[in-house]
Design a protein around this motif. Structure first.
Motif, PDB file in Angstrom:
ATOM      1  N   GLU A   1       0.829  -1.208   0.000  1.00 14.85           N
ATOM      2  CA  GLU A   1       0.000   0.000   0.000  1.00 14.85           C
ATOM      3  C   GLU A   1       0.863   1.257   0.000  1.00 14.85           C
ATOM      4  O   GLU A   1       1.908   1.306   0.645  1.00 14.85           O
ATOM      5  CB  GLU A   1      -0.892  -0.014   1.242  1.00 14.85           C
ATOM      6  N   LEU A   2       0.416   2.281  -0.720  1.00 15.87           N
ATOM      7  CA  LEU A   2       1.020   3.611  -0.680  1.00 15.87           C
ATOM      8  C   LEU A   2       0.093   4.526   0.099  1.00 15.87           C
ATOM      9  O   LEU A   2      -1.057   4.736  -0.300  1.00 15.87           O
ATOM     10  CB  LEU A   2       1.224   4.180  -2.086  1.00 15.87           C
ATOM     11  N   LEU A   3       0.592   5.058   1.207  1.00 15.69           N
ATOM     12  CA  LEU A   3      -0.195   5.940   2.059  1.00 15.69           C
ATOM     13  C   LEU A   3       0.415   7.335   2.029  1.00 15.69           C
ATOM     14  O   LEU A   3       1.588   7.514   2.364  1.00 15.69           O
ATOM     15  CB  LEU A   3      -0.211   5.405   3.490  1.00 15.69           C
ATOM     16  N   ALA A   4      -0.378   8.323   1.614  1.00 16.53           N
ATOM     17  CA  ALA A   4       0.088   9.705   1.565  1.00 16.53           C
ATOM     18  C   ALA A   4      -0.252  10.411   2.862  1.00 16.53           C
ATOM     19  O   ALA A   4      -1.375  10.312   3.363  1.00 16.53           O
ATOM     20  CB  ALA A   4      -0.564  10.436   0.390  1.00 16.53           C
ATOM     21  N   LEU A   5       0.737  11.128   3.411  1.00 12.15           N
ATOM     22  CA  LEU A   5       0.561  11.936   4.609  1.00 12.15           C
ATOM     23  C   LEU A   5       0.610  13.398   4.179  1.00 12.15           C
ATOM     24  O   LEU A   5       1.661  13.896   3.766  1.00 12.15           O
ATOM     25  CB  LEU A   5       1.674  11.628   5.607  1.00 12.15           C
TER      26      LEU A   5
ATOM     27  N   VAL B   1      15.375   0.516 -11.552  1.00  9.37           N
ATOM     28  CA  VAL B   1      15.006   1.934 -11.566  1.00  9.37           C
ATOM     29  C   VAL B   1      15.425   2.619 -12.871  1.00  9.37           C
ATOM     30  O   VAL B   1      15.485   3.842 -12.967  1.00  9.37           O
ATOM     31  CB  VAL B   1      15.612   2.686 -10.361  1.00  9.37           C
ATOM     32  N   ASN B   2      15.741   1.803 -13.885  1.00  4.35           N
ATOM     33  CA  ASN B   2      16.096   2.297 -15.216  1.00  4.35           C
ATOM     34  C   ASN B   2      17.342   3.189 -15.225  1.00  4.35           C
ATOM     35  O   ASN B   2      17.408   4.189 -15.944  1.00  4.35           O
ATOM     36  CB  ASN B   2      14.914   3.060 -15.837  1.00  4.35           C
ATOM     37  N   MET B   3      18.339   2.798 -14.400  1.00  4.84           N
ATOM     38  CA  MET B   3      19.582   3.564 -14.344  1.00  4.84           C
ATOM     39  C   MET B   3      20.807   2.707 -14.658  1.00  4.84           C
ATOM     40  O   MET B   3      21.946   3.171 -14.492  1.00  4.84           O
ATOM     41  CB  MET B   3      19.743   4.206 -12.963  1.00  4.84           C
ATOM     42  N   LYS B   4      20.622   1.503 -15.139  1.00  2.00           N
ATOM     43  CA  LYS B   4      21.750   0.619 -15.418  1.00  2.00           C
ATOM     44  C   LYS B   4      22.671   1.203 -16.479  1.00  2.00           C
ATOM     45  O   LYS B   4      23.906   1.081 -16.390  1.00  2.00           O
ATOM     46  CB  LYS B   4      21.239  -0.755 -15.861  1.00  2.00           C
TER      47      LYS B   4
ATOM     48  N   ASP C   1       6.920   9.662 -13.650  1.00  2.00           N
ATOM     49  CA  ASP C   1       7.779   8.493 -13.896  1.00  2.00           C
ATOM     50  C   ASP C   1       8.277   7.888 -12.582  1.00  2.00           C
ATOM     51  O   ASP C   1       8.277   6.669 -12.407  1.00  2.00           O
ATOM     52  CB  ASP C   1       8.972   8.884 -14.771  1.00  2.00           C
ATOM     53  N   LEU C   2       8.711   8.756 -11.659  1.00  2.00           N
ATOM     54  CA  LEU C   2       9.243   8.256 -10.395  1.00  2.00           C
ATOM     55  C   LEU C   2       8.164   7.571  -9.561  1.00  2.00           C
ATOM     56  O   LEU C   2       8.390   6.491  -8.999  1.00  2.00           O
ATOM     57  CB  LEU C   2       9.861   9.402  -9.592  1.00  2.00           C
ATOM     58  N   MET C   3       6.989   8.160  -9.491  1.00  2.00           N
ATOM     59  CA  MET C   3       5.931   7.573  -8.674  1.00  2.00           C
ATOM     60  C   MET C   3       5.357   6.312  -9.312  1.00  2.00           C
ATOM     61  O   MET C   3       4.977   5.368  -8.603  1.00  2.00           O
ATOM     62  CB  MET C   3       4.832   8.600  -8.414  1.00  2.00           C
ATOM     63  N   ALA C   4       5.303   6.272 -10.652  1.00  2.00           N
ATOM     64  CA  ALA C   4       4.865   5.044 -11.319  1.00  2.00           C
ATOM     65  C   ALA C   4       5.857   3.912 -11.036  1.00  2.00           C
ATOM     66  O   ALA C   4       5.461   2.758 -10.803  1.00  2.00           O
ATOM     67  CB  ALA C   4       4.734   5.280 -12.820  1.00  2.00           C
ATOM     68  N   LEU C   5       7.136   4.241 -11.045  1.00  2.00           N
ATOM     69  CA  LEU C   5       8.170   3.262 -10.726  1.00  2.00           C
ATOM     70  C   LEU C   5       8.036   2.796  -9.281  1.00  2.00           C
ATOM     71  O   LEU C   5       8.131   1.594  -8.986  1.00  2.00           O
ATOM     72  CB  LEU C   5       9.541   3.879 -10.959  1.00  2.00           C
ATOM     73  N   THR C   6       7.799   3.725  -8.368  1.00  2.00           N
ATOM     74  CA  THR C   6       7.634   3.371  -6.957  1.00  2.00           C
ATOM     75  C   THR C   6       6.453   2.436  -6.771  1.00  2.00           C
ATOM     76  O   THR C   6       6.536   1.442  -6.045  1.00  2.00           O
ATOM     77  CB  THR C   6       7.439   4.637  -6.107  1.00  2.00           C
ATOM     78  N   LYS C   7       5.339   2.746  -7.434  1.00  2.00           N
ATOM     79  CA  LYS C   7       4.148   1.898  -7.315  1.00  2.00           C
ATOM     80  C   LYS C   7       4.434   0.492  -7.848  1.00  2.00           C
ATOM     81  O   LYS C   7       3.995  -0.512  -7.267  1.00  2.00           O
ATOM     82  CB  LYS C   7       2.992   2.523  -8.075  1.00  2.00           C
ATOM     83  N   GLN C   8       5.183   0.410  -8.929  1.00  2.00           N
ATOM     84  CA  GLN C   8       5.554  -0.891  -9.488  1.00  2.00           C
ATOM     85  C   GLN C   8       6.398  -1.690  -8.494  1.00  2.00           C
ATOM     86  O   GLN C   8       6.168  -2.891  -8.300  1.00  2.00           O
ATOM     87  CB  GLN C   8       6.338  -0.686 -10.783  1.00  2.00           C
ATOM     88  N   LEU C   9       7.351  -1.028  -7.838  1.00  2.00           N
ATOM     89  CA  LEU C   9       8.196  -1.711  -6.859  1.00  2.00           C
ATOM     90  C   LEU C   9       7.388  -2.170  -5.648  1.00  2.00           C
ATOM     91  O   LEU C   9       7.639  -3.249  -5.092  1.00  2.00           O
ATOM     92  CB  LEU C   9       9.331  -0.782  -6.410  1.00  2.00           C
TER      93      LEU C   9
ATOM     94  N   ALA D   1      -3.070  10.655  -7.928  1.00  2.00           N
ATOM     95  CA  ALA D   1      -2.804   9.666  -8.977  1.00  2.00           C
ATOM     96  C   ALA D   1      -2.244   8.358  -8.418  1.00  2.00           C
ATOM     97  O   ALA D   1      -2.508   7.287  -8.977  1.00  2.00           O
ATOM     98  CB  ALA D   1      -1.838  10.247 -10.012  1.00  2.00           C
ATOM     99  N   TYR D   2      -1.481   8.429  -7.315  1.00  2.00           N
ATOM    100  CA  TYR D   2      -0.725   7.240  -6.900  1.00  2.00           C
ATOM    101  C   TYR D   2      -1.012   6.730  -5.491  1.00  2.00           C
ATOM    102  O   TYR D   2      -0.707   5.575  -5.195  1.00  2.00           O
ATOM    103  CB  TYR D   2       0.777   7.513  -7.045  1.00  2.00           C
ATOM    104  N   ALA D   3      -1.577   7.528  -4.614  1.00  2.00           N
ATOM    105  CA  ALA D   3      -1.836   7.055  -3.254  1.00  2.00           C
ATOM    106  C   ALA D   3      -3.027   6.105  -3.233  1.00  2.00           C
ATOM    107  O   ALA D   3      -4.050   6.353  -3.879  1.00  2.00           O
ATOM    108  CB  ALA D   3      -2.097   8.242  -2.333  1.00  2.00           C
ATOM    109  N   ASP D   4      -2.893   5.015  -2.482  1.00  2.00           N
ATOM    110  CA  ASP D   4      -4.028   4.122  -2.259  1.00  2.00           C
ATOM    111  C   ASP D   4      -4.965   4.703  -1.205  1.00  2.00           C
ATOM    112  O   ASP D   4      -6.176   4.599  -1.314  1.00  2.00           O
ATOM    113  CB  ASP D   4      -3.541   2.745  -1.804  1.00  2.00           C
ATOM    114  N   ARG D   5      -4.353   5.321  -0.186  1.00  2.00           N
ATOM    115  CA  ARG D   5      -5.106   6.003   0.862  1.00  2.00           C
ATOM    116  C   ARG D   5      -4.362   7.265   1.266  1.00  2.00           C
ATOM    117  O   ARG D   5      -3.187   7.425   0.961  1.00  2.00           O
ATOM    118  CB  ARG D   5      -5.291   5.115   2.104  1.00  2.00           C
TER     119      ARG D   5
END
Length: 259
Positions: free
Chosen positions: A30-34, A132-135, A182-190, A210-214
């Motif tokens: 879960e992604l929780l935004a504060l 993280v697409n930095m290789k 891009d960064l938050m989509a990557l975070t959600k994928q991880l 766009a990205y927080a579950d709660r």
């Protein structure tokens, strides 16, 4: 079952009650935004979970283990990692060396002039960079990277300790809209792939919705709303704080406002 459980959390600075008895839980995956206006107590809450500040009251449990009173390094070893509002990397080292240094620390190994640290778990470091697409930029020094790429390196470093909980302090601060997404989509994928949890603070509401579950919302140190993003957006106290007078609570006698 909750991965993180915060109960009755409180912190004061002199006469200022920065956090006033808040409760919330966070599950794996879960992604929780504060969120909250300036002075709401977000940073104080965040820093208590991380161990940089010690709570005056309440409990912070990770998988039923108490974190209050532990040093930040011990909390990190128990599975809590963090990224910062201003990205923290070693600018003189290459991208892959930054990740290798984190792996050395996670394994409780010390750098020594007698060992070749540059060879330490290089394949694992490269695998993290690939995530993280930095290789492709592994051999570049961090000092020459664009800021969005530095943020990706910091995320790879945070992942090196295999965290159960990732704390992200203003993860998209200073980034362009495409970089933020891009960064938050990557975070959600991880989060999905690793089954970990993320607690993040963020001022960009487009990112939050766009990205927080709660979401949990603080005002003057108190939790005023929690729930799904669309539910929180319609909450009358949240609308008052963000769009009205901001005077959500009446002050108690002799109580100062939180900074």
């Amino acid at each position: 079952m909750s991965l993180l459980k915060v109960t009755g959390l409180g912190k004061s600075f002199g006469g200022v009650r920065a956090v006033d008895g808040i409760n919330f839980e966070l599950a794996a995956g879960e992604l929780l935004a504060l969120i909250g206006p300036n002075g709401a107590g977000k940073s104080t809450t965040f820093n208590m979970v991380n161990g940089q500040l010690r709570a005056d009251a309440g409990s912070i449990q990770l998988e039923s283990q108490e974190l209050v009173g532990l040093a930040p390094r011990e909390i990190w070893r128990r599975g809590v990692s963090r990224t910062f509002q201003i990205a923290e990397t070693f600018s003189s080292l290459t991208v892959v060396e930054n990740v290798q240094m984190t792996l050395l620390s996670a394994d409780r190994r010390l750098f020594s002039m007698w060992r070749r640290a540059a060879d330490y778990k290089r394949d694992e470091a490269m695998a993290l960079l690939e995530q993280v697409n930095m290789k492709a930029q592994a051999e570049r020094p961090c000092s020459v990277l664009a800021y969005g790429d530095v943020k990706r390196v910091e995320l790879a470093m945070a992942m090196a300790s295999k965290p159960k909980l990732l704390l992200m302090d203003e993860p998209t601060a200073g980034m362009a809209p495409k970089e933020r997404n891009d960064l938050m989509a990557l975070t959600k994928q991880l989060v999905i792939e690793r089954g970990m949890a993320v607690l993040f603070t963020e001022h960009s509401m487009d990112v939050v919705f766009a990205y927080a579950d709660r979401m949990i919302v603080l005002a003057r140190g108190r939790l005023i709303a929690e729930g799904k993003p669309l539910e929180v957006r319609e909450h009358p106290k949240v609308q008052e704080v963000y769009f009205g007078s901001g005077k959500t609570f009446e002050k108690k006698a002799g109580e100062k406002e939180a900074a």
